[in-house]
Write an enzyme that holds these catalytic residues in place. Sequence first.
Site, PDB file in Angstrom:
ATOM      1  N   SER A  85     -18.819  23.210  50.348  1.00 52.38           N
ATOM      2  CA  SER A  85     -18.504  24.363  51.198  1.00 52.38           C
ATOM      3  C   SER A  85     -17.548  24.044  52.333  1.00 52.38           C
ATOM      4  CB  SER A  85     -19.798  24.893  51.808  1.00 52.38           C
ATOM      5  OG  SER A  85     -20.337  23.908  52.674  1.00 52.38           O
ATOM      6  N   HIS A 178     -21.561  35.963  27.834  1.00 52.84           N
ATOM      7  CA  HIS A 178     -21.234  37.171  28.605  1.00 52.84           C
ATOM      8  C   HIS A 178     -20.007  36.920  29.483  1.00 52.84           C
ATOM      9  CE1 HIS A 178     -21.810  40.898  30.683  1.00 52.84           C
ATOM     10  NE2 HIS A 178     -22.080  40.323  31.831  1.00 52.84           N
ATOM     11  N   ARG A 183     -14.192  37.329  30.576  1.00 57.58           N
ATOM     12  CA  ARG A 183     -13.093  36.611  31.234  1.00 57.58           C
ATOM     13  C   ARG A 183     -12.046  36.050  30.285  1.00 57.58           C
ATOM     14  NH1 ARG A 183     -13.169  38.611  36.400  1.00 57.58           N
ATOM     15  NH2 ARG A 183     -15.341  38.784  37.036  1.00 57.58           N
TER      16      ARG A 183
HETATM   17  C1  LIG Z   1     -11.724  42.688  34.793  1.00 54.81           C
HETATM   18  C2  LIG Z   1     -12.809  42.638  35.834  1.00 54.81           C
HETATM   19  C3  LIG Z   1     -12.585  43.175  37.090  1.00 54.81           C
HETATM   20  C4  LIG Z   1     -13.598  43.150  38.070  1.00 54.81           C
HETATM   21  N1  LIG Z   1     -13.353  43.649  39.309  1.00 54.81           N
HETATM   22  C5  LIG Z   1     -14.310  43.601  40.261  1.00 54.81           C
HETATM   23  C6  LIG Z   1     -14.085  44.095  41.581  1.00 54.81           C
HETATM   24  O1  LIG Z   1     -13.007  44.595  41.897  1.00 54.81           O
HETATM   25  N2  LIG Z   1     -15.076  44.013  42.493  1.00 54.81           N
HETATM   26  C7  LIG Z   1     -16.313  43.467  42.187  1.00 54.81           C
HETATM   27  O2  LIG Z   1     -17.186  43.416  43.041  1.00 54.81           O
HETATM   28  N3  LIG Z   1     -16.552  42.979  40.955  1.00 54.81           N
HETATM   29  C8  LIG Z   1     -15.597  43.030  39.996  1.00 54.81           C
HETATM   30  N4  LIG Z   1     -15.846  42.512  38.753  1.00 54.81           N
HETATM   31  C9  LIG Z   1     -17.121  41.842  38.519  1.00 54.81           C
HETATM   32  C10 LIG Z   1     -18.143  42.728  37.796  1.00 54.81           C
HETATM   33  O3  LIG Z   1     -18.493  43.859  38.560  1.00 54.81           O
HETATM   34  C11 LIG Z   1     -19.420  41.905  37.500  1.00 54.81           C
HETATM   35  O4  LIG Z   1     -20.083  41.590  38.708  1.00 54.81           O
HETATM   36  C12 LIG Z   1     -19.118  40.613  36.804  1.00 54.81           C
HETATM   37  O5  LIG Z   1     -18.228  40.867  35.746  1.00 54.81           O
HETATM   38  C13 LIG Z   1     -20.413  39.952  36.296  1.00 54.81           C
HETATM   39  O6  LIG Z   1     -20.897  40.734  35.238  1.00 54.81           O
HETATM   40  P1  LIG Z   1     -22.387  41.239  35.198  1.00 54.81           P
HETATM   41  O7  LIG Z   1     -22.801  41.971  36.414  1.00 54.81           O
HETATM   42  O8  LIG Z   1     -22.521  41.956  33.871  1.00 54.81           O
HETATM   43  O9  LIG Z   1     -23.131  39.791  35.135  1.00 54.81           O
HETATM   44  P2  LIG Z   1     -24.626  39.394  35.457  1.00 54.81           P
HETATM   45  O10 LIG Z   1     -25.008  39.728  36.859  1.00 54.81           O
HETATM   46  O11 LIG Z   1     -24.757  37.982  35.041  1.00 54.81           O
HETATM   47  O12 LIG Z   1     -25.451  40.363  34.536  1.00 54.81           O
HETATM   48  C14 LIG Z   1     -25.493  40.149  33.126  1.00 54.81           C
HETATM   49  C15 LIG Z   1     -25.999  41.374  32.422  1.00 54.81           C
HETATM   50  O13 LIG Z   1     -27.378  41.538  32.732  1.00 54.81           O
HETATM   51  C16 LIG Z   1     -27.681  42.906  32.743  1.00 54.81           C
HETATM   52  N5  LIG Z   1     -28.259  43.251  34.040  1.00 54.81           N
HETATM   53  C17 LIG Z   1     -27.844  42.809  35.240  1.00 54.81           C
HETATM   54  N6  LIG Z   1     -28.629  43.280  36.203  1.00 54.81           N
HETATM   55  C18 LIG Z   1     -29.558  44.037  35.617  1.00 54.81           C
HETATM   56  C19 LIG Z   1     -30.640  44.805  36.098  1.00 54.81           C
HETATM   57  N7  LIG Z   1     -30.936  44.865  37.390  1.00 54.81           N
HETATM   58  N8  LIG Z   1     -31.365  45.477  35.195  1.00 54.81           N
HETATM   59  C20 LIG Z   1     -31.087  45.421  33.880  1.00 54.81           C
HETATM   60  N9  LIG Z   1     -30.082  44.707  33.360  1.00 54.81           N
HETATM   61  C21 LIG Z   1     -29.315  44.024  34.229  1.00 54.81           C
HETATM   62  C22 LIG Z   1     -26.435  43.695  32.445  1.00 54.81           C
HETATM   63  O14 LIG Z   1     -26.349  43.993  31.081  1.00 54.81           O
HETATM   64  C23 LIG Z   1     -25.346  42.710  32.794  1.00 54.81           C
HETATM   65  O15 LIG Z   1     -24.158  42.964  32.106  1.00 54.81           O
HETATM   66  C24 LIG Z   1     -14.855  42.558  37.764  1.00 54.81           C
HETATM   67  C25 LIG Z   1     -15.070  42.015  36.490  1.00 54.81           C
HETATM   68  C26 LIG Z   1     -14.074  42.046  35.529  1.00 54.81           C
HETATM   69  C27 LIG Z   1     -14.336  41.426  34.183  1.00 54.81           C
END
Ligand SMILES: Cc1cc2nc3c(=O)[nH]c(=O)nc-3n(C[C@H](O)[C@H](O)[C@H](O)COP(=O)(O)OP(=O)(O)OC[C@H]3O[C@@H](n4cnc5c(N)ncnc54)[C@H](O)[C@@H]3O)c2cc1C
Length: 221
Positions: A85, A178, A183
């Site tokens: 950090s 995932h 990505r």
């Molecule tokens: C092209 C791109 C642009 C993006 N731009 C932005 C941005 O501008 N700003 C920003 O903040 N983020 C951005 N993101 C990030 C995005 O919002 C996600 O935080 C990130 O991709 C991680 O994915 P996730 O939340 O599915 O992953 P994880 O948190 O690892 O979750 C994995 C999976 O678990 C499930 N899950 C998660 N939580 C729960 C729950 N509480 N209950 C039930 N199921 C659940 C869902 O199916 C989820 O897909 C971007 C992502 C991409 C790929």
Amino acid sequence: MGSDLTVANAARVSYAKESAELSERDIRLIKFLAKEGHTSPFRHAIAQFEIYAPLMVARQWWKYIVGSAHQEGTGDSLDAWNESSRRYVTEEPTFYIPQADEWRSAPENSKQGSGDPIETERGKYFNYNLRKYIQQGEHLYDLALESGICAEQARLFLPAYGMYVRWYWTASLQSVAHFLAQRLEHDAQVEIQAYAKAILTLIEPRFPVAIGELIPKKEDE
Ligand SMILES: Cc1cc2nc3c(=O)[nH]c(=O)nc-3n(C[C@H](O)[C@H](O)[C@H](O)COP(=O)(O)OP(=O)(O)OC[C@H]3O[C@@H](n4cnc5c(N)ncnc54)[C@H](O)[C@@H]3O)c2cc1C
């Protein structure tokens, strides 16, 4: 930790069955699980990576929370993260500086992060300016440290987005898949796409069947 066999056996335990070696039936089972979205067997296999990446990439990576831990060392918890950090003076600060031909234009479509590369001559100009800016930041950082300012505040002088950080990422196979599914896509930032390709190269030989199913190859690859 684990292999394709772990995924198959995690599913087979429901029938009190176990394979000693990966068979054709196991491969068919893994394909079925992936196709039908039976994800829990993929969470019994775990992968760990040490990652060295600019902070802007790390910020995106750290959003993968479910089934992922970003941590130093080999703790078994999947709910904490750590990285270098700079609260303490550790490694020499290192910064990501795009090459002159790697600067990209603003995108035409606002949903896309960037457009075509700009001309190298203009890229040289931005390359030069970024280097100068970083040098100035490093100079002020050193000055603050030498003047007795604590490292956790002196780091305010370091240009943060391009600064490399190092961390451990420990994640279930499902979580890695995932991450890759999102990505490797063209709408992900080019810099994190490069890391996703590296992760794919590292994980595929360990879980060829599962990764082959969860991350199907594109036609043009
Ligand atoms: C092209 C791109 C642009 C993006 N731009 C932005 C941005 O501008 N700003 C920003 O903040 N983020 C951005 N993101 C990030 C995005 O919002 C996600 O935080 C990130 O991709 C991680 O994915 P996730 O939340 O599915 O992953 P994880 O948190 O690892 O979750 C994995 C999976 O678990 C499930 N899950 C998660 N939580 C729960 C729950 N509480 N209950 C039930 N199921 C659940 C869902 O199916 C989820 O897909 C971007 C992502 C991409 C790929």
